[in-house]
Design a protein around this motif. Structure first.
Motif, mmCIF file in Angstrom:
data_model
loop_
_atom_site.group_PDB
_atom_site.id
_atom_site.type_symbol
_atom_site.label_atom_id
_atom_site.label_comp_id
_atom_site.label_asym_id
_atom_site.label_seq_id
_atom_site.Cartn_x
_atom_site.Cartn_y
_atom_site.Cartn_z
ATOM 1 N N HIS A 1 34.122 46.685 46.415
ATOM 2 C CA HIS A 1 35.513 47.098 46.561
ATOM 3 C C HIS A 1 36.191 47.028 45.193
ATOM 4 O O HIS A 1 36.060 46.029 44.478
ATOM 5 C CB HIS A 1 36.229 46.181 47.549
ATOM 6 C CG HIS A 1 37.539 46.714 48.030
ATOM 7 N ND1 HIS A 1 38.662 46.748 47.228
ATOM 8 C CD2 HIS A 1 37.905 47.253 49.220
ATOM 9 C CE1 HIS A 1 39.659 47.259 47.903
ATOM 10 N NE2 HIS A 1 39.237 47.583 49.120
ATOM 11 N N LEU B 1 39.175 46.358 44.255
ATOM 12 C CA LEU B 1 40.053 45.208 44.054
ATOM 13 C C LEU B 1 39.251 43.922 43.843
ATOM 14 O O LEU B 1 39.706 43.022 43.128
ATOM 15 C CB LEU B 1 41.009 45.054 45.235
ATOM 16 C CG LEU B 1 42.174 46.048 45.277
ATOM 17 C CD1 LEU B 1 42.973 45.900 46.570
ATOM 18 C CD2 LEU B 1 43.092 45.856 44.070
ATOM 19 N N PRO C 1 39.292 40.142 52.968
ATOM 20 C CA PRO C 1 40.498 40.695 52.326
ATOM 21 C C PRO C 1 40.556 42.223 52.369
ATOM 22 O O PRO C 1 41.588 42.808 52.037
ATOM 23 C CB PRO C 1 40.368 40.208 50.877
ATOM 24 C CG PRO C 1 38.891 40.147 50.658
ATOM 25 C CD PRO C 1 38.290 39.709 51.967
ATOM 26 N N ALA D 1 43.400 44.240 54.513
ATOM 27 C CA ALA D 1 44.753 44.214 53.927
ATOM 28 C C ALA D 1 44.863 45.144 52.723
ATOM 29 O O ALA D 1 45.913 45.741 52.470
ATOM 30 C CB ALA D 1 45.118 42.795 53.508
ATOM 31 N N ASN D 2 43.752 45.240 51.965
ATOM 32 C CA ASN D 2 43.689 46.137 50.807
ATOM 33 C C ASN D 2 44.826 45.900 49.821
ATOM 34 O O ASN D 2 45.413 46.830 49.267
ATOM 35 C CB ASN D 2 43.700 47.603 51.266
ATOM 36 C CG ASN D 2 43.163 48.540 50.181
ATOM 37 O OD1 ASN D 2 42.275 48.175 49.419
ATOM 38 N ND2 ASN D 2 43.714 49.748 50.110
ATOM 39 N N ARG D 3 45.146 44.601 49.591
ATOM 40 C CA ARG D 3 46.208 44.232 48.676
ATOM 41 C C ARG D 3 45.649 43.334 47.573
ATOM 42 O O ARG D 3 44.818 42.466 47.831
ATOM 43 C CB ARG D 3 47.333 43.495 49.408
ATOM 44 C CG ARG D 3 48.045 44.345 50.448
ATOM 45 C CD ARG D 3 49.066 43.534 51.244
ATOM 46 N NE ARG D 3 50.102 42.956 50.369
ATOM 47 C CZ ARG D 3 50.313 41.651 50.245
ATOM 48 N NH1 ARG D 3 49.571 40.783 50.936
ATOM 49 N NH2 ARG D 3 51.278 41.202 49.459
ATOM 50 N N HIS D 4 46.135 43.541 46.361
ATOM 51 C CA HIS D 4 45.692 42.746 45.223
ATOM 52 C C HIS D 4 45.901 41.259 45.485
ATOM 53 O O HIS D 4 45.014 40.429 45.192
ATOM 54 C CB HIS D 4 46.437 43.188 43.966
ATOM 55 C CG HIS D 4 46.041 42.430 42.728
ATOM 56 N ND1 HIS D 4 46.544 41.176 42.420
ATOM 57 C CD2 HIS D 4 45.175 42.744 41.725
ATOM 58 C CE1 HIS D 4 46.017 40.753 41.294
ATOM 59 N NE2 HIS D 4 45.187 41.682 40.842
ATOM 60 N N ALA D 5 47.058 40.896 46.022
ATOM 61 C CA ALA D 5 47.365 39.482 46.251
ATOM 62 C C ALA D 5 46.373 38.840 47.223
ATOM 63 O O ALA D 5 46.015 37.671 47.072
ATOM 64 C CB ALA D 5 48.792 39.336 46.788
ATOM 65 N N THR D 6 45.934 39.597 48.221
ATOM 66 C CA THR D 6 44.983 39.063 49.196
ATOM 67 C C THR D 6 43.628 38.809 48.552
ATOM 68 O O THR D 6 42.992 37.779 48.793
ATOM 69 C CB THR D 6 44.826 40.043 50.380
ATOM 70 O OG1 THR D 6 46.107 40.338 50.914
ATOM 71 C CG2 THR D 6 43.960 39.439 51.469
#
Length: 254
Positions: free
Chosen positions: A44, A46, A105, A108-113
Motif C-alpha cells: 500500500h 501509505l 489501516p 480507512a486509507n488515511r495517513h494518520a491511521t
C-alpha cells in the motif's frame, strides 16, 4: 545465531510489510525477517510512505505468497490478523506461532491511521526484541561432544551437513530435491542442526540459505572433513540430484 521471523497477514500490503521493515531496521543484526500474505496483493502506498518518513528502508519490500515461504525454516511466525492466524498453523509448523491483534489501516486509507499502526507495531516489536534478546545469539555457543554427536547421529542430518559442507550454502528447496524427502521432514532436521549450533542462515530474496556455522571448532571441522574423505560415496546420489536439478536457485557468496 539469528532467529528467523515471518510476519503474516491476509494481503501482505500494510501491517506485515511494516513489521518486516521495522524488525529489520531495529534488530536486523539479530533476526532474519520476512513477511507474506495468505492472499497477497501489493504494498500500500501509505505503508511505504510512513516507513520512509520514519527513516526506515523500504528497499525490496514486496507482497509475497505465504505458500512460497512455508518451505523455509522459521523460528517464529507472527500473525497480524485472525484469518492468517487460522491458516498459518497448518503450513508453518514447527515454528512457534504468535498472534498479534492490529487493526487493518487499509480500509480507512488515511495517513494518520497508517502512522498510528506503525507506532503501535514499533512498540510491540521493541518489546519482542527485548524479551527474546537472550535467545538471539548473545549466548556463547557450547559444542558439547555428546550434543554434537547426538545431532549427527541421524542419516538425514549427517547427509545434510555433508551436502552443505560440499556446496557451502543450500536452501530447503535444494535439500528436499537432493534428499528426495518432504519439506516438513527436512525442515525439522534443519531446525535440530541449527539448534545444536551446527548451521547458520542467510536470507537472499525469498530463500533462506543454510551454511556451516562460522563458530564451529576445529575438532568438529576435522570430524566432518575426515568423514567426507573416508566415505566418498556418502552423498554421491544426492549431489547428482543437485547437479541435474531444474530451476535451482542461484546463491550469492558474500
Amino acid at each position: 545465531m539469528k532467529r528467523c521471523v515471518l510476519f503474516v497477514c491476509t494481503a501482505n500490503s500494510a501491517r506485515s510489510l511494516m513489521a518486516e521493515a521495522l524488525l529489520r531496521h531495529m534488530a536486523g543484526d539479530r533476526f532474519e525477517v520476512a513477511s507474506a500474505g495468505t492472499g497477497p496483493t501489493q504494498p500500500h502506498p501509505l505503508a511505504l510512505q510512513v516507513l520512509t518518513e520514519s527513516g526506515i528502508s523500504v528497499e525490496g519490500l514486496r507482497s509475497k505468497q505465504l505458500a512460497d515461504l512455508q518451505g523455509e525454516h522459521w523460528d517464529y511466525v507472527i500473525t497480524l490478523c485472525e484469518k492468517a492466524a487460522n491458516e498459518c498453523g497448518r503450513v508453518c509448523e514447527p515454528a512457534q506461532q504468535i498472534a498479534w491483534d492490529f487493526r487493518d489501516p487499509v480500509p480507512a486509507n488515511r495517513h494518520a491511521t497508517f502512522a498510528l499502526t506503525l507506532k503501535e507495531l514499533k512498540e510491540r516489536i521493541g518489546l519482542f526484541t527485548l524479551v527474546h534478546q537472550k535467545e538471539t545469539g548473545l549466548k556463547a555457543l557450547n559444542y558439547n561432544p555428546v550434543s554434537v554427536f547426538r545431532a549427527l547421529g541421524d542419516e538425514i542430518r549427517l547427509a545434510i551437513l555433508m551436502l552443505i559442507r560440499e556446496q557451502k550454502k543450500l536452501c530447503v528447496y535444494e535439500l528436499t530435491t537432493a534428499l528426495d524427502s518432504s519439506q516438513p521432514k527436512v525442515s525439522r532436521h534443519l531446525a535440530t542442526l541449527k539448534e545444536a549450533g551446527l548451521l547458520d542462515t542467510d536470507r537472499q530474496g525469498q530463500w533462506v540459505y543454510y551454511f556451516l556455522h562460522p563458530q564451529l571448532p576445529q575438532w568438529l571441522l576435522r570430524v566432518l572433513d575426515e568423514t567426507s574423505e573416508s566415505n566418498t560415496g556418502l552423498v554421491e546420489r544426492e549431489l547428482e540430484r543437485l547437479k541435474t536439478m531444474e530451476d535451482r536457485p542461484v546463491v550469492r557468496f558474500i
